[in-house]
Design a protein around this motif. Structure first.
Motif, PDB file in Angstrom:
ATOM      1  N   LEU A  13       0.835  -1.212   0.000  1.00  0.00           N
ATOM      2  CA  LEU A  13       0.000   0.000   0.000  1.00  0.00           C
ATOM      3  C   LEU A  13       0.866   1.256   0.000  1.00  0.00           C
ATOM      4  O   LEU A  13       0.447   2.313  -0.484  1.00  0.00           O
ATOM      5  CB  LEU A  13      -0.946   0.002   1.202  1.00  0.00           C
ATOM      6  N   ASP A  14       2.074   1.136   0.502  1.00  0.00           N
ATOM      7  CA  ASP A  14       2.971   2.307   0.520  1.00  0.00           C
ATOM      8  C   ASP A  14       3.396   2.719  -0.888  1.00  0.00           C
ATOM      9  O   ASP A  14       3.951   3.798  -1.072  1.00  0.00           O
ATOM     10  CB  ASP A  14       4.223   1.998   1.363  1.00  0.00           C
ATOM     11  N   LEU A  16       1.274   3.061  -3.405  1.00  0.00           N
ATOM     12  CA  LEU A  16       0.154   3.671  -4.137  1.00  0.00           C
ATOM     13  C   LEU A  16       0.473   5.086  -4.616  1.00  0.00           C
ATOM     14  O   LEU A  16       0.134   5.468  -5.740  1.00  0.00           O
ATOM     15  CB  LEU A  16      -1.106   3.692  -3.251  1.00  0.00           C
ATOM     16  N   LYS A  17       1.124   5.847  -3.762  1.00  0.00           N
ATOM     17  CA  LYS A  17       1.455   7.227  -4.148  1.00  0.00           C
ATOM     18  C   LYS A  17       2.360   7.224  -5.388  1.00  0.00           C
ATOM     19  O   LYS A  17       2.149   8.001  -6.318  1.00  0.00           O
ATOM     20  CB  LYS A  17       2.140   7.950  -2.977  1.00  0.00           C
ATOM     21  N   ARG A  20       0.342   6.508  -8.474  1.00  0.00           N
ATOM     22  CA  ARG A  20      -0.424   7.687  -8.921  1.00  0.00           C
ATOM     23  C   ARG A  20       0.518   8.699  -9.588  1.00  0.00           C
ATOM     24  O   ARG A  20       0.165   9.324 -10.591  1.00  0.00           O
ATOM     25  CB  ARG A  20      -1.153   8.337  -7.741  1.00  0.00           C
ATOM     26  N   GLN A  41      -6.015   8.561 -12.071  1.00  0.00           N
ATOM     27  CA  GLN A  41      -5.177   8.231 -10.904  1.00  0.00           C
ATOM     28  C   GLN A  41      -5.985   7.453  -9.864  1.00  0.00           C
ATOM     29  O   GLN A  41      -5.487   6.498  -9.262  1.00  0.00           O
ATOM     30  CB  GLN A  41      -4.615   9.512 -10.277  1.00  0.00           C
ATOM     31  N   LEU A  42      -7.224   7.874  -9.680  1.00  0.00           N
ATOM     32  CA  LEU A  42      -8.103   7.187  -8.729  1.00  0.00           C
ATOM     33  C   LEU A  42      -8.331   5.739  -9.191  1.00  0.00           C
ATOM     34  O   LEU A  42      -8.270   4.799  -8.392  1.00  0.00           O
ATOM     35  CB  LEU A  42      -9.434   7.942  -8.622  1.00  0.00           C
ATOM     36  N   ASP A  45      -5.268   3.714  -8.594  1.00  0.00           N
ATOM     37  CA  ASP A  45      -5.150   3.502  -7.144  1.00  0.00           C
ATOM     38  C   ASP A  45      -6.063   2.361  -6.698  1.00  0.00           C
ATOM     39  O   ASP A  45      -5.656   1.476  -5.939  1.00  0.00           O
ATOM     40  CB  ASP A  45      -5.512   4.812  -6.426  1.00  0.00           C
ATOM     41  N   GLU A  46      -7.301   2.365  -7.193  1.00  0.00           N
ATOM     42  CA  GLU A  46      -8.274   1.354  -6.764  1.00  0.00           C
ATOM     43  C   GLU A  46      -7.926  -0.042  -7.293  1.00  0.00           C
ATOM     44  O   GLU A  46      -8.040  -1.034  -6.560  1.00  0.00           O
ATOM     45  CB  GLU A  46      -9.685   1.740  -7.229  1.00  0.00           C
ATOM     46  N   THR A  49      -4.881  -1.188  -5.374  1.00  0.00           N
ATOM     47  CA  THR A  49      -5.249  -1.550  -3.999  1.00  0.00           C
ATOM     48  C   THR A  49      -5.848  -2.946  -3.953  1.00  0.00           C
ATOM     49  O   THR A  49      -5.512  -3.771  -3.092  1.00  0.00           O
ATOM     50  CB  THR A  49      -6.260  -0.523  -3.426  1.00  0.00           C
ATOM     51  N   LEU A  53      -4.255  -6.031  -1.858  1.00  0.00           N
ATOM     52  CA  LEU A  53      -4.975  -6.623  -0.722  1.00  0.00           C
ATOM     53  C   LEU A  53      -5.502  -8.030  -0.990  1.00  0.00           C
ATOM     54  O   LEU A  53      -5.599  -8.838  -0.067  1.00  0.00           O
ATOM     55  CB  LEU A  53      -6.152  -5.718  -0.324  1.00  0.00           C
TER      56      LEU A  53
END
Lengths: 141, 113
Positions: A13-14, A16-17, A20, A41-42, A45-46, A49, A53
């Protein structure tokens, strides 16, 4: 422009930035408005993620590979991973159904696929050579 | 800008939560923790000050749903100064019906009981 060289990101998760930021760099200089870039970008990100996960991959021995391509008036961002085969489109209807429920009755979480797929002009998925391949396109003038 | 969050309680029971930076799956637990604190402090209302929040993924929506369910229908949630894209994300998912959107913090509205 053909598909760019892939860039590998940790299954974390680190990261993700950085993913983007990769999208912002790919879009730099293209006539893509701020709102569309945000949605792309969203979407990335999704999708990322979800891979981080739920793909079964772990940070030690796996990566998420990103590449970009400009085709006519489209920017395409591709994400590839070797996690369990998962077509995000299969979850879309379930998430859409959640939207009609009052907040008090909603499941906590689970709107990311909806935001990702509806936020871009085209979403494609295929499972190829042991990889999930997610492609997100946005059009520009 | 990385994610930053803070909570202060007004003397009349409004939990003012300020978020800035980027809210995603790596940072949403912080926000969720502040909602937990607001519940523990028996907040009568929750004001989310989002002027500095430049990105919100579905993880942020998850906390909004969590907040609404845990606080109950008697505790109003205000979303204040949210940037256009954040508002879009909230409205795309129908959550604007569960919160009150304000352009700026107005004590006469938020703190009037």
């Amino acid at each position: 422009m053909p598909l760019s060289e892939e860039k590998a990101f940790p299954v974390s998760l680190d990261a993700l930035k950085d993913m983007r930021d990769y999208v912002a760099t790919a879009a730099a200089g293209l006539p893509i408005d701020k709102k569309k870039l945000y949605k792309l970008q969203l979407a990335v990100d999704e999708i990322a993620t979800n891979i981080i996960l739920y793909s079964g991959l772990n940070e030690e021995d796996a990566k998420i590979f990103m590449a970009c391509e400009i085709k006519k008036n489209s920017l395409i961002i591709q994400l590839r991973d070797q996690g369990v085969p998962f077509d995000p489109r299969h979850k879309l209807e379930m998430e859409k159904a959640c939207l009609s429920k009052p907040t008090e009755e909603r499941r906590i979480g689970g709107l990311g696929i909806y935001l990702a797929i509806t936020g871009v002009d085209e979403f494609r998925y295929e499972y190829m050579d042991g990889f999930n391949v997610n492609c997100l396109n946005v059009n520009f003038c | 800008m990385s994610f930053e969050s803070s909570l202060d309680m007004t003397s009349n029971g409004v939990a003012r939560i300020t978020l800035s930076g980027k809210l995603d799956s790596s940072t949403y637990r912080e926000f969720e923790g502040l909602i937990g604190q607001a519940i523990a402090n028996k907040a009568k209302r929750v004001a989310l000050l989002l002027g500095g929040l430049s990105f919100m993924a579905s993880a942020g929506l998850r906390v909004l749903v969590f907040a609404k369910q845990k606080l109950g229908s008697s505790v109003d949630i205000y979303v204040i100064e949210a940037q256009e894209q954040v508002v879009d994300t909230i409205t795309m998912t129908g959550l604007e019906h569960s919160v009150t959107m304000l352009d700026s913090y107005d004590a006469a509205v938020v703190e009037k009981f």
